[in-house]
Structures are given as structure tokens and as C-alpha cells.
Design an enzyme around this catalytic site. Structure first.
Site, PDB file in Angstrom:
ATOM      1  CD  GLN A 120      -4.953 -35.380  84.480  1.00 15.13           C
ATOM      2  OE1 GLN A 120      -5.917 -36.078  84.744  1.00 15.13           O
ATOM      3  NE2 GLN A 120      -3.733 -35.851  84.523  1.00 15.13           N
ATOM      4  CD  GLU A 124       0.375 -51.092  75.354  1.00 16.06           C
ATOM      5  OE1 GLU A 124      -0.325 -51.956  74.804  1.00 16.06           O
ATOM      6  OE2 GLU A 124      -0.105 -50.048  75.861  1.00 16.06           O
ATOM      7  CD  GLU A 156      -5.282 -40.006  86.137  1.00 12.94           C
ATOM      8  OE1 GLU A 156      -6.225 -39.810  85.364  1.00 12.94           O
ATOM      9  OE2 GLU A 156      -4.094 -39.831  85.825  1.00 12.94           O
ATOM     10  CE1 TYR A 166      -1.394 -32.194  84.357  1.00  7.63           C
ATOM     11  CE2 TYR A 166      -1.024 -34.512  84.794  1.00  7.63           C
ATOM     12  CZ  TYR A 166      -1.057 -33.209  85.233  1.00  7.63           C
ATOM     13  OH  TYR A 166      -0.748 -32.928  86.536  1.00  7.63           O
TER      14      TYR A 166
END
Length: 405
Positions: free
Chosen positions: A129, A375, A247, A131
Site C-alpha cells: 500500500q 487521535e 483495513e 498511501y
């Protein structure tokens, strides 16, 4: 609420248990010593092929790509039963099977599905991945990797980071910025990248555990044909969010590197004084809290399963399970290390439980970052589940090129 299996689900669970008892017997116990990275990949791909041959992989996927054409509940049931074994697996399979293949079925052209879906499900094609970036981790929409169109191709330049197992991947799902003149979420496009393409450099990152599962990936004048684009130009955000939701649904009790039962067993071992930690009231209080939280997670997961069984798709509420799960695992691993006093900080071959506690603690740190930091998940839960006011955004409706230096 009745969480019992329906007659059909009970029959499928019995079928899954019988098949696993026959085929996964060698993984009933953890390996005597950890597998090397190469052996783990080899075993995981072999196990994946065995599941495909038996119709036990990609259970919800259509039979045309090697799946079973079954229900979401059947997939969840098989996952629960498989989790009873110490099955070799890793992100090098998850990214392809549980993220890329569903994205292909939802957004790809028929020829892309035919070329990639079945080989990915078999484990013949491994994916990573691409990203996150150094300047865009939690704020994925802030990525700066650029893809510029030149005729029928795209030329990509940029850097990705925290790319799990990229050094084993044949392909990658790549998110790149194709239009900096529009707001950041709207100028992104999703690509399927061949990792053998010239201009790709993979640099392993040495982790605190001593392993190098993560990588930096540098892309310099990498040429991607437009035929390798997934979805529309500028529609990459929607495609990437669909894969990220998959995911987050991956992470559950099946992925625990240390369980409540592991910690409870350690707490019953007599210490240097001859007394077992479980005899202490404070220790029993901690164990009770973790057990209660584990039960809460299990029931909440059943709620999500019920939603999915009725055809629903978990949205931001899936973030709650991931947030609670990751913090619980880290707390339990830290306590398990404390039970060994100073020896708990060593991952050497002292004995199996010390290695497990140390590695579980170190890995739990990454769980609180990967797939959305604590967060970010709290923001999603507050704003999208509880309806709290959103945080002020100074970048809303502004062109991305006006936000970066």
C-alpha cells in the site's frame, strides 16, 4: 439479543472446523522458533492456495475470481475458526486479498479484474500500500506525490513511507495527486502500480523490534499507463476510503499478538517471592478490566456482524473497535513485560513468553498508528458517530496548491 448461529451458520461453522482440523493441524501450536521472513511468506502463500482450492478464501467474493460466493457471516465465521490456529499470514496477503480485490470488483474494468483478482486471491501476486507520506500520514488527503499525465501515461514523482512488506510486493495500490488546483480531497487518483517499474527505490526501515517490515519507497519519473488507473481521474479519495475501511475491519481479536489468556497465565506463575501476581488485588483489578473490555469488544463486534448480515456496511463506527482493541493489547503487553521485571525488556531467547511480551508491546505501538491514529479515530467517532462539532478547518474549499509551500 440472541447471538447464536442460525442453523445454516451452525452447519457452516461445523464444516469450517472440520476442514481446519484436517488441514491446519500443523498450526495448532505456535512454532517452536519464529519463522524467518522468507519462510513466513512461503508458508502464508502456500496456506492461501490451499484455502482457495477448498473454497475457503475470499468467501464473499464471486466464484469467477476463485471465491466462494458466500455471505459476510460465513466469512466472519471462518475467520473466527481460523483464528484458533497459529496461521502464517501478514500484510503482504491482507493488502491484496482484503483490500485490493474488493476495490477491483467495485471500480475496475473487466480486463483488470480478470488479470489481477484471481492471482491475488491465490497469493500469486502480492501487494503493498503506497498511501502515507512523510508530510501526510494521518492527513492522507495532504499527499504530495504527483502524477502528471503525458499522453496515455502518467509520470509519477514522490515519496511514500511505512509501506509494509513493499520489498516482497509485486504490485502496489498507489494514491497520487493529479490536480493541485482543486481542494485536496478532490485532486487525487488511484493507480495499480507494477513494483518492477523503473524508477522505484525501496529502502527498508529498521524498527525498534529489530525487524524491517516497513519501507520507504521513492518514485522518480515512474511511468504508469492510464490503463492501470482504478476509478476516475480525481476520484481516488473514494476508492482509497473503501480500501481503508476494509483495513480497519481486518483488525480484531484474530490479530492479537498477546491475548487475555496469555496474560492471565503469566499472572498465575509464582514470582521470586513465591507468590503469584494474581494473588495481588491490584493485579486482579487489571485483569478484570481487560476481561471486561475484551467482552465488550466481542459483543460490539457481534453488533457489527449483525449489521453486515443484514446487508449494511460499517462506517465510522468501525473505528471504535480498532481504537479499543489496539489500546487494550498495548496495555496487556506492557503488564506482561512488567511481570518479568528487568528481564521483560529483553527479546532474546530467554524463554518464549518473554519474547512474546516484548514483541507484542513493540508491535502494539504500530497498531495505534496504522489504519488511522488514535487521535484521528477519536475525531471520526466524535464528529460522525456522536454528532459533535467538527474541528475548525482552514483548508476547506481551498486549492491544494495554495496550502503548500
Amino acid at each position: 439479543m440472541d447471538f447464536s448461529d442460525t442453523p445454516g451458520e451452525a452447519a457452516f461453522r461445523a464444516e469450517a472446523r472440520a476442514w481446519l482440523a484436517e488441514n491446519a493441524a500443523q498450526y495448532a501450536d505456535p512454532p517452536a522458533k519464529p519463522w524467518s521472513e522468507a519462510e513466513l511468506v512461503q508458508r502464508a502463500r502456500a496456506w492461501q492456495r490451499r484455502k482457495v482450492e477448498a473454497g475457503c478464501a475470499g468467501i464473499t467474493l464471486p466464484t469467477s475470481v476463485g471465491g466462494r460466493g458466500g455471505s459476510t457471516m460465513e466469512a466472519l465465521i471462518f475467520g473466527e475458526e481460523e483464528a484458533r490456529y497459529h496461521i502464517p499470514t501478514g500484510p503482504f496477503l491482507h493488502v491484496g486479498v482484503q483490500m485490493t480485490v474488493p476495490a477491483l470488483l467495485a471500480h475496475a474494468r473487466p480486463d483488470q479484474v480478470e488479470d489481477l483478482a484471481a492471482p491475488t486471491l491465490r497469493g500469486d501476486v502480492l501487494w503493498c500500500q503506497l498511501y502515507s507520506e512523510p508530510s501526510a500520514g494521518s492527513d492522507l488527503a495532504g499527499i504530495r506525490t504527483k502524477a502528471v499525465r503525458e499522453g496515455d501515461n502518467w509520470v509519477v514523482n514522490g515519496q511514500k513511507v511505512w509501506s509494509s512488506w513493499a520489498h516482497h510486493a509485486h504490485k502496489a495500490i498507489l494514491l497520487a495527486r493529479t490536480d493541485p488546483t482543486v481542494p485536496k480531497h478532490k485532486g487525487l487518483t488511484f493507480f495499480l502500480l507494477d513494483m518492477a517499474t523503473p524508477g522505484i527505490e525501496i529502502r527498508p526501515i529498521r524498527q525498534i523490534t529489530g525487524q524491517s517490515e516497513f519501507n520507504e519507497v521513492f518514485l522518480t519519473d515512474v511511468v504508469i499507463p492510464d490503463s492501470a488507473r482504478l476509478g476516475s481521474v480525481g476520484g481516488g479519495w473514494g476508492v482509497s476510503m473503501a480500501t481503508l475501511m476494509s483495513e480497519r475491519m481486518i483488525g480484531d481479536e484474530a490479530g492479537e499478538s498477546i491475548t487475555f489468556d496469555d496474560v492471565f497465565a503469566l499472572a498465575q506463575r509464582p514470582g521470586p517471592s513465591g507468590r503469584a501476581p494474581v494473588e495481588d488485588g491490584a493485579t486482579r483489578e487489571k485483569l478484570a478490566q481487560w476481561y471486561a473490555r475484551g467482552q465488550g469488544l466481542a459483543w460490539y463486534r457481534y453488533r457489527l456482524m449483525t449489521l453486515m448480515s443484514k446487508g449494511g456496511v460499517p462506517g465510522p463506527e468501525a473505528a471504535l473497535a480498532k481504537l479499543a482493541f489496539a489500546t487494550k493489547v498495548q496495555e496487556m503487553a506492557a503488564f506482561a513485560m512488567e511481570l518479568d521485571d528487568a528481564a521483560g525488556v529483553f527479546a532474546g531467547p530467554l524463554n518464549p513468553h518473554q519474547r512474546q511480551s516484548f514483541e507484542a508491546y513493540m508491535f502494539a505501538i504500530t497498531m495505534r498508528i496504522a489504519g488511522g491514529t488514535d487521535e484521528i479515530l477519536r475525531n471520526q467517532i466524535g464528529e460522525r458517530c456522536l454528532g459533535l462539532p467538527g474541528e475548525p478547518r482552514v483548508d476547506k474549499d481551498k486549492a491544494f496548491q495554495d496550502l503548500v509551500a
